[in-house]
Enzyme design. Structure first.
Site, PDB file in Angstrom:
ATOM      1  N   ASP A   1     -30.398 -25.044   1.325  1.00  0.00           N
ATOM      2  CA  ASP A   1     -29.738 -23.890   1.942  1.00  0.00           C
ATOM      3  C   ASP A   1     -30.731 -22.754   1.750  1.00  0.00           C
ATOM      4  O   ASP A   1     -30.888 -22.237   0.636  1.00  0.00           O
ATOM      5  CB  ASP A   1     -28.418 -23.569   1.232  1.00  0.00           C
ATOM      6  CG  ASP A   1     -27.693 -22.405   1.916  1.00  0.00           C
ATOM      7  OD1 ASP A   1     -28.384 -21.492   2.418  1.00  0.00           O
ATOM      8  OD2 ASP A   1     -26.450 -22.406   1.956  1.00  0.00           O
ATOM      9  N   HIS A   2     -31.410 -22.382   2.821  1.00  0.00           N
ATOM     10  CA  HIS A   2     -32.561 -21.492   2.626  1.00  0.00           C
ATOM     11  C   HIS A   2     -32.147 -20.107   2.114  1.00  0.00           C
ATOM     12  O   HIS A   2     -32.969 -19.377   1.587  1.00  0.00           O
ATOM     13  CB  HIS A   2     -33.421 -21.391   3.895  1.00  0.00           C
ATOM     14  CG  HIS A   2     -32.793 -20.622   4.997  1.00  0.00           C
ATOM     15  ND1 HIS A   2     -31.926 -21.185   5.887  1.00  0.00           N
ATOM     16  CD2 HIS A   2     -32.925 -19.332   5.358  1.00  0.00           C
ATOM     17  CE1 HIS A   2     -31.535 -20.264   6.736  1.00  0.00           C
ATOM     18  NE2 HIS A   2     -32.123 -19.127   6.450  1.00  0.00           N
TER      19      HIS A   2
ATOM     20  N   HIS B   1     -24.049 -20.847   3.900  1.00  0.00           N
ATOM     21  CA  HIS B   1     -24.771 -19.672   3.398  1.00  0.00           C
ATOM     22  C   HIS B   1     -23.844 -18.659   2.722  1.00  0.00           C
ATOM     23  O   HIS B   1     -24.089 -18.205   1.609  1.00  0.00           O
ATOM     24  CB  HIS B   1     -25.518 -18.962   4.537  1.00  0.00           C
ATOM     25  CG  HIS B   1     -26.442 -19.865   5.293  1.00  0.00           C
ATOM     26  ND1 HIS B   1     -27.272 -20.761   4.668  1.00  0.00           N
ATOM     27  CD2 HIS B   1     -26.688 -20.013   6.611  1.00  0.00           C
ATOM     28  CE1 HIS B   1     -27.973 -21.412   5.578  1.00  0.00           C
ATOM     29  NE2 HIS B   1     -27.633 -20.989   6.762  1.00  0.00           N
TER      30      HIS B   1
END
Ligand code: NAD
Length: 485
Positions: free
Chosen positions: A178-179, A241
């Protein structure tokens, strides 16, 4: 050019989907920047693997174009780029068939290299890839797999995918990316909370009136319409996110900064979330303007009920947060591209300055984009004569200003996360049970929409979202923070 770089051990990183959009825009440029920072050993290798018929020279050209396009002016780095490309290779391979696997196996080096397989392909190929890796003897005990989003589209599919991966890989080998967790400010949230004594005593329902988490985009779905319309804001942003940001904001202090201590605490937050009441969630779709197509035109689906915006009120049923709502919202084509977490503290219990001094609040804002940084709003006396008038001013700490030239060296999220994979640090990756718990919370919301058969509310491009989203917070006597660049 970079201080305090911790070198990583030699590695073989295979990018399945190496010719795709993500590899081009993010993964290859990130690797090149780590190479320039001196983090890639001379015998480390990056191997693109995709369906396209291409040789190594062709792929080096592809990588060169990608890096030149997405890494700004690299004229000063030409020598670096030439050396980096010597470490790049390619194999034509079918993730769902048998073509190319022996060739890939032949390219992988021995046990002294850490092996990482980046699944940068469509989600339907995650399971087949895991199985092929095992069948072809490449799933060595020390290897790692990096799995892109989306991780399932509901609880059932996420469970199924977790089960397929678990057939061949231990949880310690699985890196669900999950950047957002790779962003500097997101990690700083943990530093602010747990390395300072100032905030934590106030970080609870006794002192915090409410929290707001906003991830606003100004662009529409663009060329991703086909994918997005099957997903929507809830699945694409909220379940992953925003949920991760919520966890880091609300979790208890972990005993240690290590993968399972941190992830155990995040999981407890998700499990403590109350189900969302239907009246506490709003979804929207952007309308067309004179010059821009609306959501439905952009995804070429006139009847779609997929949401490009969602706002909701979340409640965490535990001692720390009972009574403090978390207002969460995300959407496309909003007023600006701006993401932040705002901690809105309660009013002072009594104003010694009288009613004329107005209502003032401390707000701690953690800005994710643009201009990553932290801002604390404090109330002071307005300068000048004429009595005690109060005004709110920011104590601003924009990283680029506070840290000076050092801030230019802050790696982007993909750089940090890929290096964490090589180092074997899972702290900033989602564990399987976290992902499942997040789906368990979002599934009933989506199912509720489907069962009700209602339409998302339309909102104007450049606005703050649908009117009902404003009403969602106004009826509690609160207001959204302005979305501003
Ligand atoms: P893409 O369609 O641009 O590229 C897909 C890649 O997979 C190509 O290299 C293609 O050759 C390869 N491929 C397809 N079928 C294959 C097969 N059978 N065998 C071997 N290779 C095959 O996709 P993308 O945008 O790069 O996305 C990749 C993954 O990353 C997806 O899961 C996506 O959801 C995720 N993701 C993408 C972005 C983004 O900005 N592009 C952002 C977040 C997550």
């Amino acid at each position: 050019m970079v201080s305090r770089v911790i070198p990583v051990q030699p590695f073989d990183l295979v990018i399945f989907g190496g010719t795709g959009d993500l590899a081009r825009r993010k993964i290859l440029p990130a690797l090149f920047r780590r190479f320039c920072a001196g983090q890639m050993a001379e015998d480390a290798r990056v191997i693109g693997a995709a369906r396209g018929d291409m040789n190594a020279a062709g792929y080096r050209g592809f990588a060169r174009d990608a890096i030149t396009e997405f890494d700004g002016d690299i004229t000063m780095m030409e020598a670096h780029l030439a050396r980096f490309l010597e470490q790049v290779d390619y194999v034509t391979l079918d993730a769902a068939g048998d073509v190319g696997w022996p060739e890939l196996a032949a390219k992988l080096t021995g046990a002294d290299h850490t092996r990482a397989f980046y699944f940068s392909v469509g989600p339907a190929l995650f399971g087949p890839l895991a199985t092929r890796l095992y069948d072809h003897g490449l799933a060595s005990p020390g290897c790692r797999i990096v799995v892109e989003k989306p991780f399932g589209r509901d609880l059932a599919s996420a469970r199924k995918l977790n089960a397929v991966l678990a057939e061949h890989f231990d949880e310690t080998q699985i890196y669900r990316i999950d950047h957002y967790l790779g962003k500097e400010t997101v990690q700083n949230l943990m530093a602010i909370r747990f390395a300072n004594t100032l905030f934590e005593p106030l970080w609870n329902s006794q002192y915090v009136d409410h929290m707001q988490i906003t991830v606003a985009e100004s662009g529409g779905v663009g060329t991703r319409g086909g994918y997005y319309d099957k997903s929507g804001a809830m699945r694409d942003m909220m379940q992953n996110h925003i949920m991760q940001l919520l966890c880091l904001t609300a979790m208890e202090p972990p005993a240690k900064y290590d993968p399972d201590s941190v992830r155990d605490e995040k999981l407890k937050v998700i499990r403590a979330l109350d189900p969302v009441e239907p009246g506490d969630v709003v979804r929207g779709q952007y309308e067309s303007t004179d010059t821009l197509p609306g959501y439905r035109n952009e995804v070429e689906n006139r009847d779609t009920t997929t949401e490009s915006f969602v706002a909701l009120k979340a409640r965490i049923g535990n001692w720390r947060w009972a009574g403090t709502p978390f207002y969460l919202r995300t959407g496309k084509r909003l007023r600006a591209r701006a993401s932040e977490i705002a901690v809105v503290f309660k009013d002072a219990p009594h104003s010694i300055f009288g009613a004329d001094a107005g209502r003032h609040r401390n707000i701690l804002t953690i800005r994710l984009q643009p201009n990553e940084g932290i801002e604390m709003g404090v109330t002071i006396k307005e300068p000048g004569p004429g009595g005690m008038r109060l005004v709110d001013v920011p104590l601003d700490m924009t990283f680029s200003e506070a840290l000076g030239p050092q801030s230019e060296d802050i790696p982007d999220a993909y750089e940090r996360l890929i290096m964490d994979v090589i180092r074997g640090d899972q702290t900033l990756f989602m564990r399987g049970d976290e992902v499942e718990a997040a789906w368990a919370w979002t599934d009933p919301i989506i199912e509720g929409w489907e069962a009700a058969g209602t339409q998302p509310e339309l909102y104007s491009t450049g606005s703050s979202g649908p009117d009902d989203a404003l009403a969602l917070i106004h009826r509690d006597g609160r207001r959204w923070r302005e979305i501003k660049p």
